[in-house]
Design an enzyme around this catalytic site. Structure first.
Site, short mmCIF file in Angstrom:
data_model
loop_
_atom_site.label_atom_id
_atom_site.label_comp_id
_atom_site.label_asym_id
_atom_site.label_seq_id
_atom_site.Cartn_x
_atom_site.Cartn_y
_atom_site.Cartn_z
N GLY A 1 -20.53 -30.22 -25.84
CA GLY A 1 -21.80 -29.64 -26.24
C GLY A 1 -22.75 -29.37 -25.08
N HIS B 1 -13.73 -39.94 -32.31
CA HIS B 1 -14.53 -38.96 -31.57
C HIS B 1 -15.61 -39.69 -30.77
CE1 HIS B 1 -17.23 -35.68 -30.62
NE2 HIS B 1 -16.23 -34.87 -30.84
N GLY C 1 -15.92 -27.44 -30.80
CA GLY C 1 -17.15 -27.68 -31.55
C GLY C 1 -17.92 -26.39 -31.74
N GLY C 2 -18.91 -26.17 -30.90
CA GLY C 2 -19.84 -25.04 -31.03
C GLY C 2 -19.17 -23.70 -31.27
N ASN D 1 -13.93 -28.49 -35.05
CA ASN D 1 -14.70 -29.66 -35.48
C ASN D 1 -16.13 -29.20 -35.74
OD1 ASN D 1 -16.02 -32.04 -35.87
ND2 ASN D 1 -15.69 -32.86 -33.80
N TRP D 2 -16.47 -29.07 -37.00
CA TRP D 2 -17.80 -28.54 -37.34
C TRP D 2 -18.90 -29.59 -37.26
CZ3 TRP D 2 -16.16 -25.27 -42.23
CH2 TRP D 2 -15.49 -24.11 -41.78
N LYS D 3 -18.53 -30.84 -37.07
CA LYS D 3 -19.53 -31.91 -36.98
C LYS D 3 -20.47 -31.83 -38.19
CE LYS D 3 -18.77 -31.83 -32.03
NZ LYS D 3 -19.25 -32.03 -30.68
N SER E 1 -16.66 -27.87 -24.73
CA SER E 1 -17.14 -26.53 -24.38
C SER E 1 -16.02 -25.50 -24.23
CB SER E 1 -18.01 -26.58 -23.13
OG SER E 1 -19.14 -27.42 -23.34
N GLU F 1 -18.60 -39.12 -30.32
CA GLU F 1 -19.87 -39.29 -31.04
C GLU F 1 -19.79 -40.49 -31.99
OE1 GLU F 1 -20.08 -35.23 -32.38
OE2 GLU F 1 -20.40 -34.60 -30.30
P1 13P Z 1 -18.16 -28.47 -28.05
O1 13P Z 1 -16.99 -27.50 -28.14
O2 13P Z 1 -19.35 -28.03 -28.80
O3 13P Z 1 -18.41 -28.88 -26.64
O4 13P Z 1 -17.66 -29.80 -28.81
C1 13P Z 1 -16.45 -30.37 -28.46
C2 13P Z 1 -16.12 -31.44 -29.43
O5 13P Z 1 -16.75 -32.48 -29.46
C3 13P Z 1 -15.05 -31.19 -30.40
O6 13P Z 1 -14.70 -32.35 -31.06
#
Ligand code: 13P
Length: 261
Positions: free
Chosen positions: A181, A103, A242-243, A16-18, A221, A105
């Site tokens: 995150g 999600h 994510g990251g 998920n690159w957001k 994470s 967010e």
């Molecule tokens: P991180 O891996 O950056 O914690 O993000 C997780 C996430 O929200 C994936 O959708």
């Protein structure tokens, strides 16, 4: 450790690159990642979720690849006066396969409710886009002992009127909000306990033979160095990352560590 593939559930690892990577960064990533694919385990579904504007580039470059493409959101509406929205049909038209829905967010920053997420999930299934349906509790909710209530409400709300067949084509992603995150990961036991509970709610809704086949990803994470332990848990069937998915090499390493063949 790591995910030992069973017949029942094929692991699925999604990036998920957001709000990162326009079309040219997407192209750079995919070119570099494709070079690493031969070294990666075969029995795993790999999905990339770039922002909307990068989706056409991703589906074009991955047209002949095993790597699938996901959107990060979509509208529950088909068309009309909804400024800024993108429909399920539009995503299908550019060959997108999955869509991340609900999600945390989107829930927290953009006010998406369980009802709205449910409408989106039903719409995705209508056009045969596979939803990656996210659920998860905040730290406060966990500390107040509300973990199970929160997850049950999110699952039953999000999957209202979703048929058994559609449920089998839904990926659930358990993402504790406090682990997203933050660098703080749920311990493998915390994650497994939550996944086991999620599966028990799915069993209540669809029966055991269906719930045993639904894939539940962990997100929050996940990195190359904790993927093996997390994905080694019985009810953890993949990761939503994510990251650590922003660099082709770290994402490839995460997949390699997470899935054992
Ligand atoms: P991180 O891996 O950056 O914690 O993000 C997780 C996430 O929200 C994936 O959708």
């Amino acid at each position: 450790m790591g995910y030992a593939a069973t017949d029942m559930r094929k692991p699925i690892i999604a990036a998920n690159w957001k709000l990162n990577k326009g079309p040219s960064d997407t192209e750079d990533f995919i070119k570099s990642f494709e070079n690493k694919l031969a070294d990666l385990p075969k029995g795993v579904d790999i999905v990339l979720a770039p922002p909307f504007v990068s989706l056409p580039k991703a589906t074009e470059l991955l047209a002949h690849s095993k790597v699938r493409v996901s959107a990060q959101n979509m509208s529950e509406k088909d068309n009309g006066a909804y400024t800024g929205e993108v429909s399920a049909f539009m995503l299908k038209e550019i060959f997108v396969n999955y869509v991340i829905l609900g999600h945390s967010e989107r829930r927290a920053i953009y006010g998406e409710s369980d009802e709205m997420i449910n409408a989106k999930i039903l719409k995705a299934h209508e056009v045969e886009l596979k939803p990656i349906f996210c659920i998860g509790e905040t730290l406060q909710e966990r500390e107040d002992g509300k973990l199970e209530d929160v997850l049950r409400t999110q699952i039953t709300g999000g999957l209202k009127n979703v048929t058994e067949k559609q449920a089998l084509d839904t990926v659930v992603a358990y993402e504790p909000v406090w682990a997203i995150g933050t660098g703080v990961t749920a311990s493998p036991k915390q994650a497994q306990d939550a996944h086991e509970f999620v599966r028990s709610v799915l069993t209540d809704l669809y029966g055991v033979s269906v719930s045993e086949k639904i894939r539940i990803q962990y997100g929050g994470s996940v990195k190359a160095d904790n993927a093996a332990e997390l994905l080694g848990q019985k009810d953890i069937d993949g990761a939503l990352v994510g990251g650590a998915s922003l660099e082709a090499s770290s994402f490839a390493e995460l997949i390699k560590n997470g899935v054992v063949e």
